[in-house]
Structures are given as structure tokens and as C-alpha cells.
Design an enzyme around this catalytic site. Structure first.
Site, PDB file in Angstrom:
ATOM      1  N   HIS A 101       4.871   4.176   1.288  1.00 54.23           N
ATOM      2  CA  HIS A 101       4.862   5.451   2.013  1.00 54.23           C
ATOM      3  C   HIS A 101       3.887   5.333   3.188  1.00 54.23           C
ATOM      4  O   HIS A 101       3.062   4.410   3.224  1.00 54.23           O
ATOM      5  CB  HIS A 101       4.412   6.596   1.089  1.00 54.23           C
ATOM      6  CG  HIS A 101       2.983   6.453   0.656  1.00 54.23           C
ATOM      7  ND1 HIS A 101       2.596   5.591  -0.364  1.00 54.23           N
ATOM      8  CD2 HIS A 101       1.828   7.007   1.119  1.00 54.23           C
ATOM      9  CE1 HIS A 101       1.281   5.643  -0.512  1.00 54.23           C
ATOM     10  NE2 HIS A 101       0.785   6.497   0.386  1.00 54.23           N
ATOM     11  N   ASP A 141       1.000   7.851   5.265  1.00 54.04           N
ATOM     12  CA  ASP A 141       0.262   9.078   4.977  1.00 54.04           C
ATOM     13  C   ASP A 141       0.539  10.110   6.077  1.00 54.04           C
ATOM     14  O   ASP A 141       0.635   9.757   7.257  1.00 54.04           O
ATOM     15  CB  ASP A 141      -1.244   8.788   4.890  1.00 54.04           C
ATOM     16  CG  ASP A 141      -1.580   7.905   3.685  1.00 54.04           C
ATOM     17  OD1 ASP A 141      -0.740   7.801   2.762  1.00 54.04           O
ATOM     18  OD2 ASP A 141      -2.678   7.316   3.670  1.00 54.04           O
ATOM     19  N   HIS A 172       2.376   1.545   3.241  1.00 52.76           N
ATOM     20  CA  HIS A 172       1.565   0.860   2.234  1.00 52.76           C
ATOM     21  C   HIS A 172       2.012   1.253   0.832  1.00 52.76           C
ATOM     22  O   HIS A 172       2.713   2.252   0.650  1.00 52.76           O
ATOM     23  CB  HIS A 172       0.070   1.153   2.454  1.00 52.76           C
ATOM     24  CG  HIS A 172      -0.271   2.614   2.484  1.00 52.76           C
ATOM     25  ND1 HIS A 172       0.025   3.430   3.558  1.00 52.76           N
ATOM     26  CD2 HIS A 172      -0.861   3.429   1.568  1.00 52.76           C
ATOM     27  CE1 HIS A 172      -0.383   4.662   3.314  1.00 52.76           C
ATOM     28  NE2 HIS A 172      -0.911   4.688   2.098  1.00 52.76           N
ATOM     29  N   ARG A 208      -7.182   0.153 -12.381  1.00 52.21           N
ATOM     30  CA  ARG A 208      -7.595   0.269 -10.978  1.00 52.21           C
ATOM     31  C   ARG A 208      -7.688   1.746 -10.591  1.00 52.21           C
ATOM     32  O   ARG A 208      -6.877   2.561 -11.026  1.00 52.21           O
ATOM     33  CB  ARG A 208      -6.560  -0.438 -10.096  1.00 52.21           C
ATOM     34  CG  ARG A 208      -6.826  -0.339  -8.624  1.00 52.21           C
ATOM     35  CD  ARG A 208      -5.901  -1.239  -7.805  1.00 52.21           C
ATOM     36  NE  ARG A 208      -6.249  -1.110  -6.418  1.00 52.21           N
ATOM     37  CZ  ARG A 208      -5.736  -0.197  -5.597  1.00 52.21           C
ATOM     38  NH1 ARG A 208      -4.810   0.616  -6.022  1.00 52.21           N
ATOM     39  NH2 ARG A 208      -6.152  -0.120  -4.351  1.00 52.21           N
TER      40      ARG A 208
HETATM   41  O1  LIG Z   1      -4.349   3.314  -4.481  1.00 53.64           O
HETATM   42  C1  LIG Z   1      -4.249   2.893  -3.334  1.00 53.64           C
HETATM   43  O2  LIG Z   1      -4.804   1.869  -2.965  1.00 53.64           O
HETATM   44  C2  LIG Z   1      -3.389   3.637  -2.339  1.00 53.64           C
HETATM   45  C3  LIG Z   1      -3.456   5.138  -2.470  1.00 53.64           C
HETATM   46  C4  LIG Z   1      -2.642   5.829  -1.415  1.00 53.64           C
HETATM   47  O3  LIG Z   1      -1.960   5.212  -0.644  1.00 53.64           O
HETATM   48  C5  LIG Z   1      -2.666   7.301  -1.301  1.00 53.64           C
HETATM   49  O4  LIG Z   1      -3.302   7.986  -2.132  1.00 53.64           O
HETATM   50  O5  LIG Z   1      -2.026   7.816  -0.354  1.00 53.64           O
HETATM   51 FE   LIG Z   2      -1.315   6.465   1.015  1.00 54.84          FE
END
Ligand SMILES: O=C(O)CCC(=O)C(=O)O
Ligand SMILES: [Fe+2]
Length: 337
Positions: free
Chosen positions: A198, A200, A255, A265
Site C-alpha cells: 500500500h 500511505d 511498501h 515484530r
Molecule cells: O510495519 C511496518 O513496517 C509497516 C507499517 C505500515 O506501513 C503502516 O502502518 O502504514
Molecule cells: Fe504504511
């Protein structure tokens, strides 16, 4: 759990993840104290849409406290976390990734979204001890806001624009959001997806990740590139609104987060956007006859509505015309999931 349930199996056993880069093409790491920092930031926004920053000025202790608060939340028993579940039409609270509805399979993750004060939800999680959680959140948001403003002024500078040209950039935004993510250990990580690809819907996102790999960025012509955790560094993503503001010069990065077999994680994303009454449109200084504005003006909340409806096609839904010159990447051609 010993086997991955079918509901969470994204890839068949013989699909192997594709890594375009064999280590040569790395996401830039920028020391914010570098003398040529503006140029480095501009180059990273243009070529990658993502970079890591060191010497960013956010106290290490605060980031560790934030990580601790996040861990405390996600290690609560599920019944307790569900007390703070996101309401069906709400934004804040505990639940699955908000982009889940666009995919046929479930993601191997859980999230907690904080818009405005975390008090209401924190009180449900810890009826007695909510205040230490709330205090860390508020302090973290304050520090992130300072860093986001500093990054915005570097980014605008790199576009040849000053904070005087963009008066709202120094105003206090609406309450920006914090997205806490948790990716439990997974019995079959090669077939699962932590958080699907996605972009942001922000101007910028500032992300802290724990010391476990999983985050990947997509680069045109290269493919998926891991963003390894670097101690005390923060990841900065260009969001869709910055792509619009820069008239497509800066790329909002696609990403995703992958999972693993042995380590839980966590990540904390600070989602930074403009004040709610401000319409974002391509900066006049960046448009002319040869470079007409590519996008129509949108407010942050209007854009979030477009994202909720069109997901990865949201940018095209506010697009005015195709670029006359050059190439604008709005991810229409990228297969997600
Ligand atoms: O967990 C991650 O590294 C990515 C999180 C992410 O892309 C988001 O919260 O928009
Ligand atoms: Fe994100």
C-alpha cells in the site's frame, strides 16, 4: 499454532518472493546533520519515496518507551484487547489492518490506531494504569510532530519552495494519527503477508520498527527491496498527499511488511498530514504550461474517503490529466497482494 490457516495463506508453496535488489540498490540512509541534507532528502524522495534518517533528534529513551508501551499493549490477552476494539465505522482502536477489506485473505498482523486522545481506549485496556500509556503517546506525538515539520521544510526546500509559500506547513495539523502494528511469529512466513502492499495517505509517515526485518519498499525497475532495521534510525515514507503537492515529482512509496517464524515484530507509524481545512494541490511554483497540475485539490479527509473507496487507485481518482512530459508513478500498474 503449527500450520498456517488457509484464510491467511497468500502465496502457494512454489511462489517465491521476488527480490529485485541483490544488495546493490539500497534505501538511502540520511544523517540529518549532513551539510547537504536538503539535496540528499530531495534525491531520496524523487528516486525512492522512502529513506531512513539518523541524528533525527528524537530522544532514544522516548522511542524505547514507545516500543515498550506498544509491546505491553499487544501482549495483553486477546479478550482484553477486544475491549478496545475499533467500532465498525470508527478509526481508533484495536483491530485488523484497515486495508484488509480490499483483500481476499487475512493478514498476519494486528493493529491499534490512535487518532486524537488515546484515553478512551487505553482506559478499557488498563482501567487503573492507563495514564503511563497515554503520557508516552502524547510525548511521542509531540516529538514526531517536530521532526515531521523539520522534514517538511527540508522537502519543500528541495523543491525550491519556502515555508512562506506554504503557510499551512508551519500550522499545527489536525491531530495526526499513530498506527501501532504487531506481527506475531508465523508458522509459514513464506506464504503469509504481514501488511499488504500500500501507499500511505499522508504527506509523510515516520516509522519506528523493532530490531526485526520485515519492511520492504517497491522500486520501479528493481522490485521489492528490504528496509533493514538500523539502531536509532527512523524510516520516512513519502505519502500520496506529498506526491500530489509535488505534482508527481516525489513518489509515494509502495511498501509492505513480511513476517517471520521466530520474532514478534512491532512498528509504530506516525501519520502526518495537513490541517483538516487545507486543500492540497500541486504547488503553483511547480506547474507551468509544460507541467500542468496533475491532480485536483483535495483535503486530507476527502483523500482518505477516496482511499477507502478506491484503495491503490485513489491517486488516479483525483488525477486531472496525464503528464505531458516525464513519467508519474501512481502505482496503477502494480499488482498488490
Ligand atoms: O510495519 C511496518 O513496517 C509497516 C507499517 C505500515 O506501513 C503502516 O502502518 O502504514
Ligand atoms: Fe504504511
Amino acid at each position: 499454532m503449527e500450520e498456517l490457516p488457509e484464510s491467511h495463506a497468500w502465496l502457494s508453496l512454489d511462489d517465491s518472493p521476488s527480490y529485485g535488489s541483490l544488495g546493490q540498490d539500497q534505501v538511502p540512509v540520511i544523517n540529518l546533520n549532513s551539510p547537504n541534507v536538503m539535496k540528499l532528502v530531495g534525491y531520496a524522495c524523487k528516486t525512492w519515496g522512502v529513506f531512513q534518517v539518523t541524528n533525527h533528534g528524537v530522544p532514544v529513551k522516548l522511542v524505547e518507551e514507545m516500543e515498550g508501551a506498544c509491546r505491553k499493549l499487544f501482549t495483553l490477552p486477546i479478550q482484553q484487547k477486544l475491549q478496545a476494539a475499533r467500532a465498525p465505522n470508527g478509526v481508533s482502536g484495536y483491530g485488523v489492518a484497515r486495508i484488509s477489506s480490499f483483500f481476499p485473505k487475512l493478514m498476519w498482523s494486528e493493529g491499534f490506531t490512535i487518532v486524537g486522545s488515546p484515553y478512551e481506549h487505553a482506559r478499557k485496556l488498563w482501567p487503573e494504569g492507563y495514564s503511563s500509556f497515554c503520557d508516552v503517546i502524547e510525548e511521542y506525538k509531540e516529538e514526531m510532530n517536530k521532526l515531521a515539520q523539520r522534514l517538511m521544510s527540508l522537502i519543500l526546500g528541495s523543491l525550491g519552495v519556502t515555508l512562506d509559500d506554504v503557510k499551512w506547513a508551519t500550522l499545527q495539523g489536525p491531530s495526526p494519527a499513530l498506527q501501532l502494528n504487531s506481527y506475531p511469529t508465523c508458522p509459514d512466513p513464506d506464504r503469509a503477508m504481514g501488511l499488504a502492499a500500500h501507499t500511505d495517505s499522508t504527506l509523510l509517515t515516520i516509522l519506528h520498527q523493532t530490531n526485526t526485518s520485515g519492511l520492504e519498499a517497491h522500486k520501479e525497475g528493481t522490485g521489492w527491496v528490504p528496509i533493514p532495521p538500523i539502531r536509532h534510525a527512523l524510516v520516512v515514507n513519502v505519502g500520496d498527499l506529498l506526491h500530489i503537492l509535488s505534482n508527481g515529482l516525489y513518489t509515494s512509496v509502495l511498501h509492505r511488511a513480511m513476517v517471520n517464524r521466530t520474532q514478534h515484530r512491532l512498528s509504530v507509524a506516525y501519520l502526518y498530514g495537513p490541517p483538516s481545512n487545507i486543500q492540497i494541490s500541486p504547488l503553483p511554483k511547480l506547474t507551468d504550461k509544460v507541467h500542468p497540475p496533475l491532480y485536483r485539490p483535495v483535503t486530507w479527509s476527502e483523500y482518505l474517503g477516496a482511499k477507502a473507496k478506491h484503495f491503490n487507485k485513489a491517486l488516479s481518482s483525483v488525477r486531472l490529466c496525464a503528464p505531458l512530459t516525464g513519467f508519474t508513478n501512481d502505482h496503477n500498474g502494480v499488482q498488490v497482494g
